[in-house]
Design a protein around this motif. Structure first.
Motif, PDB file in Angstrom:
ATOM      1  N   ALA A   1       0.794  -1.201   0.080  1.00  0.00           N
ATOM      2  CA  ALA A   1       0.180   0.031  -0.021  1.00  0.00           C
ATOM      3  C   ALA A   1       0.903   1.300   0.194  1.00  0.00           C
ATOM      4  O   ALA A   1       0.254   2.522  -0.340  1.00  0.00           O
ATOM      5  N   THR A   2       2.084   1.275   0.467  1.00  0.00           N
ATOM      6  CA  THR A   2       3.128   2.274   0.536  1.00  0.00           C
ATOM      7  C   THR A   2       4.434   1.868   0.154  1.00  0.00           C
ATOM      8  O   THR A   2       4.836   0.697  -0.011  1.00  0.00           O
ATOM      9  N   GLY A   3       5.090   2.898   0.020  1.00  0.00           N
ATOM     10  CA  GLY A   3       6.744   2.453  -0.256  1.00  0.00           C
ATOM     11  C   GLY A   3       7.247   1.811   0.718  1.00  0.00           C
ATOM     12  O   GLY A   3       8.013   0.928   0.664  1.00  0.00           O
TER      13      GLY A   3
ATOM     14  N   GLU B   1       5.992   0.023   2.979  1.00  0.00           N
ATOM     15  CA  GLU B   1       5.357  -1.475   3.048  1.00  0.00           C
ATOM     16  C   GLU B   1       6.143  -2.181   1.969  1.00  0.00           C
ATOM     17  O   GLU B   1       6.751  -3.547   2.337  1.00  0.00           O
ATOM     18  N   ALA B   2       6.483  -1.561   1.037  1.00  0.00           N
ATOM     19  CA  ALA B   2       7.249  -2.510  -0.224  1.00  0.00           C
ATOM     20  C   ALA B   2       8.727  -2.739   0.297  1.00  0.00           C
ATOM     21  O   ALA B   2       9.227  -3.904   0.226  1.00  0.00           O
ATOM     22  N   ALA B   3       9.272  -1.797   0.975  1.00  0.00           N
ATOM     23  CA  ALA B   3      10.511  -1.971   1.211  1.00  0.00           C
ATOM     24  C   ALA B   3      10.598  -2.832   2.481  1.00  0.00           C
ATOM     25  O   ALA B   3      11.565  -3.838   2.438  1.00  0.00           O
ATOM     26  N   GLU B   4       9.866  -3.067   3.370  1.00  0.00           N
ATOM     27  CA  GLU B   4       9.602  -3.932   4.327  1.00  0.00           C
ATOM     28  C   GLU B   4       9.447  -5.371   4.079  1.00  0.00           C
ATOM     29  O   GLU B   4      10.085  -6.555   4.472  1.00  0.00           O
TER      30      GLU B   4
ATOM     31  N   VAL C   1      12.472   0.604  -4.749  1.00  0.00           N
ATOM     32  CA  VAL C   1      11.069   1.357  -4.330  1.00  0.00           C
ATOM     33  C   VAL C   1      10.966   2.606  -5.010  1.00  0.00           C
ATOM     34  O   VAL C   1       9.549   2.826  -5.469  1.00  0.00           O
ATOM     35  N   ARG C   2      11.676   3.433  -5.051  1.00  0.00           N
ATOM     36  CA  ARG C   2      11.618   4.706  -5.928  1.00  0.00           C
ATOM     37  C   ARG C   2      11.320   4.451  -7.355  1.00  0.00           C
ATOM     38  O   ARG C   2      10.747   5.524  -7.635  1.00  0.00           O
TER      39      ARG C   2
END
Length: 201
Positions: A83-85, A87-90, A137-138
């Protein structure tokens, strides 16, 4: 032969279906994709693939409808789209240096009856550096991907090894999909043209 409908908005699934030489229309299904409280990941992806195909099939009774769903699974946990950057990184940090499963289900519906299967592929990530996770992520690529990565895109450099079906990880297992279509009366090879060039060119 019956017309074919792909019950998915995924451009990756559409490209894989075209790769098989299949002509089709696209009609995304609108279903509730919430996992059941005690639903196993393999049962979850199979249910969604079937529900997508059946939902679209109800509005196109004369067509052959193909539904599919993919989940990235770490242990017993389904890793959905972030849902968020952060969260993607995690998610990417949790996959770093570990083996996870990609489960892709395919369902083919004819006359209200579904034939289906689940393909499970083991994918191992190398250890990921914090700076490359941030850079990835970016790019925005993880944001519409189950498990926060696309093996066919920039995220492919993270994969150390793969055991199973590469095309299933992308979104549609080619061999199993061709088998299901053949069982439903649509052997894809009978539509191939003599001297046909690659459909991707």
């Amino acid at each position: 032969m019956r017309s074919i409908i792909l019950a998915s908005a995924s451009p990756r699934r559409a490209e894989l279906l075209r790769q098989m030489g299949v002509s089709f229309d696209t009609r995304p299904a609108d279903i509730d994709e919430t996992p059941g409280p005690v639903e196993r990941p393999s049962d979850y992806v199979l249910r969604l693939a079937q529900e997508k195909a059946l939902a679209v099939g109800r509005g196109a009774p004369d067509a052959l409808v193909l539904g599919s769903d993919t989940s990235v699974v770490l242990g017993d946990r389904i890793l959905g789209k972030p849902a968020t950057g952060e969260e993607a990184a995690e998610t990417l940090r949790s996959l770093s240096g570990r083996t996870h499963q990609v489960m892709t289900a395919v369902a083919v519906v004819v006359d209200g009856y579904a034939q289906s299967c689940v393909v499970t592929t083991d994918v191992t990530f190398r250890a990921l550096r914090p700076d490359e996770i941030s850079a990835y992520v970016r790019t925005g690529e993880p944001m519409d991907k189950a498990g926060s990565y696309g093996i066919q895109g920039l995220g492919g450099i993270f994969v150390e090894s793969l055991q199973g079906s590469y095309s299933a990880v992308v979104g549609l297992p080619l061999r199993e999909t061709a088998d299901l279509l053949a069982q439903a009366g649509y052997p894809v090879w009978t539509t191939w043209q003599s001297g046909q060039e690659s459909l991707n060119e």
